[in-house]
Design a protein around this motif. Structure first.
Motif: not given
Lengths: 113, 630, 207
Positions: B116-123, B562-567
């Motif tokens: 979650l942290f990593f994909l949020g940061a990429i976003f 799960m993280s990709i879904g939120l992304f």
């Protein structure tokens, strides 16, 4: 870690004691539930009865507080001294409550137009 | 999974898959460290660009708009996406070893927190390529950000929402780990100080991140779905954002600095070769800082117009924090006092940290004085203050601990000579950059300006400050070079690299096997490894159990899904105000992926697997040669 | 070990805390609830500071909008569902799986009733023009009560998953802590509602 769990047959006396203990505990829960329903009823009643707002507001807040403590300690077993690390859990919950209280205090006093 | 440790030659695809699905705290620690370093480099470059722009009056290296984006992304990235994950990296790598655990309490959530942290940061960083980065400062005050055109603020809100959820999950995981997973004998008052500060930091995350989530949600619905929390025309109030943000924002400072305190409390006793002075007062001070950290947030808002009563209350409570912090400083000094000191690179950082951090703390107390704060507010004095705290406290801790814990994390050592070069370049550069900014602030230079006029007396000081920034950059480059050559160096395969390790993590021989401890250790006192060493125990620990099967968690790809879904859902929300037809469907698809993965997780049993005694013996022989970890 | 078959005689006294994983879950759900406390406190505090605030000449106010009978019925439904989940935990301690499933199902039904009334209430407000974007007051109200409603939905999905997943295999030490954690979460939803009906509805009606 799996080997920490042991399956032990209880003795008949122990089994019956625990059955009885659980039943007594459940009866207490039902009494607590009755108290909660009563408190809720009281809260709605004083509002409908149209007393002075200076009486109603602190009174229903008090009722809510009592009801929440009942929920936490009885239904959610925060009173269970044998609960795993229940002391730490209590510390966290009440610390959270203190912080939450400061939110209300500041939002009601130092936010205005 | 159990064969992973034995078969150490694997294809690239298999290794990648292993890292994407891993739930091993040591691997996640490395991943946090790598991701944090990446964002540290990005944010550092942004800082360098700003300093180049401010090197000369009326410079035109970047435009005013770009400068706003740079300063916003520098602050946001450094705090949320660099300092936090770097510290999480050390927590993941070290805390389970310090408390004698085989993994964290919720390995699955640990992995979910990272992704979650990593994909949020990429976003958040995709904003640079998709129409402009956020430009309302890292505090993103609603009165400014609500009317910021483009999608920059939307990226900020959604990116931080996702990565903040990851941080909260990791925080919960650490709290439970430290409460329940301690080895027998590891009582609360025998825990190493880094474990203590991790516990208190996680508690701060636990209580401070939900208000941020709420504030970001308000901003999200205000900007994208027409709500009115901050819009005064429809009855909203922007002060609510300021309160919620600082309710989070002030504890965030302690979330970052407490682990730094903990890391130095580990480094100093090892190299002073003396027990940590005043252990119980250190613990008490940590708890007190954590508590007071929640009672002071409005000192960021003195000039908002809260009224004299509120200002006085928050001024006093802010000054009170200096007391437990002072206790800690004295304890470190008294630990060093009379010790047989070895000045290694980690110790060098610790020695540099104490005066630098005290300087930052003293200016903090100055600002706590509300009337003086009216003068200092929004000037370079503030910039100097918080960089003294953050760079002088947190960044020095991170660099020092990299050298300190590198042997445990990677089974390699960082070069001492290069480390000293890094330290001196970085340390001198840091003071050169920020010390002089105090005076710039007192001379009246406002913060967050993209340029200034010549001959106001600011030219020389700004030039010196920029030179310092370049020196810091050189220091970091040497560190990167050091890391690269260490990767090519020989594995250490040793125990207690520094020779004076005290806590349990040093009792393990590197490389640490995936199950950490073949037998759970029995902790017989504070500083257990030191205790065992001095009683002549060759194995470094007393065991609490015979050698038996070990239960370990399964790897899982669900956290990533799960993280990709939120992304994906975040993209739908981002473009919602543009009125595109696909925004709502994309939100639904994204959330469906996340919720679907959660339901799969709920329905599918995950019982883990057992490592059998023969496998343990084989692994140990393969790692350490005949006889295993003796 | 988690899949061991038990009899009432061998079933441990505290099935929800009998294994190390169960102890982690037990502490974990409580720590999560602590974070939820400040989440709700933030939304709640915002609601209180934005109550009755809207564009000039707004016709909606808490005193005229809220209806006590509906709030009373919703409160009773949710309170009772709290008791029924206590009953489910009572049967779990006695290794009576059928009892657990039945009482959990009743909890779900009561929760669904609560949810239906809440949806009706929201629909009614939107219908009379008090939509999410109408004013700061409406945004804050729907966010506060909606956040609680979302928790109810999550709790319902969670419990339904448990009931369906375990329907055929009975109680063991792997799923008992899951039931227990879900019931703790469900009680917490009730705790929050106690504050909502007191502060939003009752004190709202007072003006």
């Amino acid at each position: 870690m799996g080997h920490d769990t042991q399956v032990q047959a209880k003795t008949k006396a122990q089994f019956e004691y625990e059955r009885h203990h659980n039943a007594v505990h459940m009866r207490k829960q039902v009494i607590n539930f009755a108290i909660m329903i009563f408190l809720t009823f009281l809260a709605f009643a004083v509002v409908v009865a149209d007393f002075s707002a200076y009486f109603i507001k602190p009174f229903i807040l008090l009722l809510a507080a009592v009801q929440v403590v009942l929920q936490l300690y009885s239904f959610m077993h925060m009173d269970d001294k044998k609960g795993h690390h229940i002391g730490v859990i209590q510390t966290f919950v009440w610390f959270g409550a203190v912080i939450a209280f400061t939110f209300f205090l500041t939002f009601l006093t130092i936010i205005w137009w | 999974m159990s064969s992973v440790a034995v078969a150490n030659k694997k294809g690239f695809g298999a290794t990648l898959w292993d890292y994407l699905t891993t739930v091993d705290h040591k691997k996640l620690g490395v991943m946090y460290l790598l991701a944090g370093t990446l964002f540290f480099a990005i944010a550092g470059l942004e800082a360098l660009f700003m300093r180049i722009q401010l090197m000369f009056p009326n410079n035109d290296f970047v435009s005013a708009g770009t400068f706003n984006e740079l300063l916003t992304m520098h602050g946001t990235t450094m705090l949320f996406l660099a300092a936090t994950p770097l510290l999480f990296g050390f927590m993941n790598a070290v805390v389970p070893l310090q408390i004698g655990a085989r993994d964290v309490a919720f390995p699955f959530l640990n992995s979910l927190g990272f992704w979650l942290f990593f994909l949020g940061a990429i976003f958040l960083h995709l904003s640079f390529f998709l129409g402009g980065a956020p430009d309302a400062g890292w505090t993103s005050y609603a009165s400014l950000s609500l009317y910021s055109p483009g999608h920059g603020i939307d990226f900020y809100v959604l990116g931080l929402q996702i990565s903040g959820a990851g941080t909260l999950i990791s925080g919960i995981n650490f709290i439970v780990t430290i409460i329940t997973m301690r080895a027998p004998g590891m009582t609360f008052m025998r825990m190493p100080l880094f474990t203590w500060t991790t516990l208190i930091t996680s508690a701060l995350i636990l209580f401070a991140f939900p208000p941020l989530t709420v504030a970001l949600f308000f901003m999200l619905v205000d900007r994208m779905f027409g709500a009115n929390f901050f819009d005064h025309i429809n009855g909203g109030n922007t002060i609510i954002w300021e309160h919620l943000f600082w309710i989070f924002g002030h504890p965030e400072v302690y979330i970052l600095v407490l682990p730094a305190f903990g890391l130095f409390s580990e480094i100093i006793p090892v190299f002073a070769r003396k027990r940590l002075f005043g252990y119980s007062s250190m613990v008490f001070a940590t708890i007190l800082i954590g508590f007071l950290g929640f009672m002071v947030w409005a000192h960021h808002m003195f000039t908002t117009g809260l009224g004299p009563t509120a200002n006085a209350i928050f001024a006093v409570s802010t000054m009170a924090i200096a007391v437990p912090t002072g206790m800690k400083v004295f304890n470190w000094i008294l630990t060093i006092w009379g010790g047989s000191i070895k000045v290694t690179v980690p110790m060098l950082y610790a020695l540099g940290f104490i005066p630098s951090f005290v300087a930052g703390g003293v200016t903090g107390v100055m600002q706590a004085t509300a009337p003086l704060d009216y003068q200092l507010h929004d000037s370079y004095f503030i910039v100097a203050h918080f960089h003294y705290v953050i760079v002088g406290g947190i960044v020095l801790a991170i660099f020092g601990s990299m050298h300190f814990y590198w042997p445990i994390m990677f089974n390699r050592a960082l070069n001492e000579t290069l480390g000293k070069w890094t330290f001196w370049f970085f340390f001198i550069g840091f003071h050169l950059t920020f010390f002089i900014q105090h005076f710039l602030g007192l001379m009246g230079m406002p913060r967050r300006v993209f340029t200034y006029q010549a001959d106001q007396g600011w030219d020389l000081f700004n030039f010196i400050s920029s030179i310092g920034a370049i020196m810091m950059a050189i220091g970091v480059l040497i560190l990167v070079f050091n890391i690269i050559i260490s990767a090519k160096s020989k594995p250490l395969n040793c125990r207690d690299y520094w020779g004076d390790g005290r806590s349990l993590e040093w009792a393990l021989k590197t490389p640490v096997p995936f199950y950490n401890f073949k037998q759970t250790p029995l902790v017989r006192g504070y500083d257990p490894y030191w205790l065992e060493k001095h009683e002549g125990n060759e194995e470094g620990m007393t065991y609490a159990e015979p050698l038996g099967d070990i239960h370990m968690p399964n790897n899982s790809v669900l956290p990533l899904v799960m993280s990709i879904g939120l992304f994906v859902a975040a993209f739908g929300a981002l473009y919602h105000p543009d009125g595109v037809a696909w925004s709502i469907p994309v939100i639904i698809i994204g959330l469906a992926i996340t919720v679907g993965a959660m339901i799969v997780r709920s329905l599918k049993d995950d019982l883990g697997f057992h490592v059998h005694v023969e496998e343990i013996v084989a692994t140990e022989e393969q790692l350490y040669g005949k006889g295993g970890n003796k | 070990m988690e899949e061991t078959k038990f009899t009432p005689q061998t079933w441990p006294d505290k099935p929800e805390q009998a294994t190390p994983e169960a102890k982690n879950k037990f502490v974990g759900i409580w720590i999560f609830i602590c974070s939820d406390i400040t989440l709700f406190a933030s939304v709640f505090a915002t609601y209180l500071s934005l109550k009755d605030k809207g564009p000039a000449g707004m016709e909606f106010s808490a005193a005229e909008l809220f209806e006590l009978p509906l709030a009373f019925v919703m409160t009773m439904l949710l309170l009772t569902s709290s008791l029924t989940s206590v009953y489910a935990m009572y049967h779990m301690k006695n290794y009576n799986f059928k009892g657990v499933q039945i009482w959990m199902t009743i909890t779900v039904l009561l929760g669904l009733g609560f949810l239906a009334l809440e949806i009706y209430e929201f629909y009614h407000y939107v219908h009379i023009g008090f939509g999410y974007t109408q004013s700061a007051f409406s945004s804050a109200f729907f966010t506060l009560v909606g956040t609680h409603g979302l928790h109810v939905v999550v709790g319902l999905v969670w419990i339904v998953c448990l009931i369906v997943r375990n329907a055929k295999r009975g109680l063991n030490l792997y799923n008992a802590p899951k039931y227990y954690a879900a019931s703790i979460f469900w009680h917490f939803i009730d705790v929050v509602w106690v504050f909502i009906f007191t502060v939003v509805y009752l004190m709202g009606v007072l003006g």
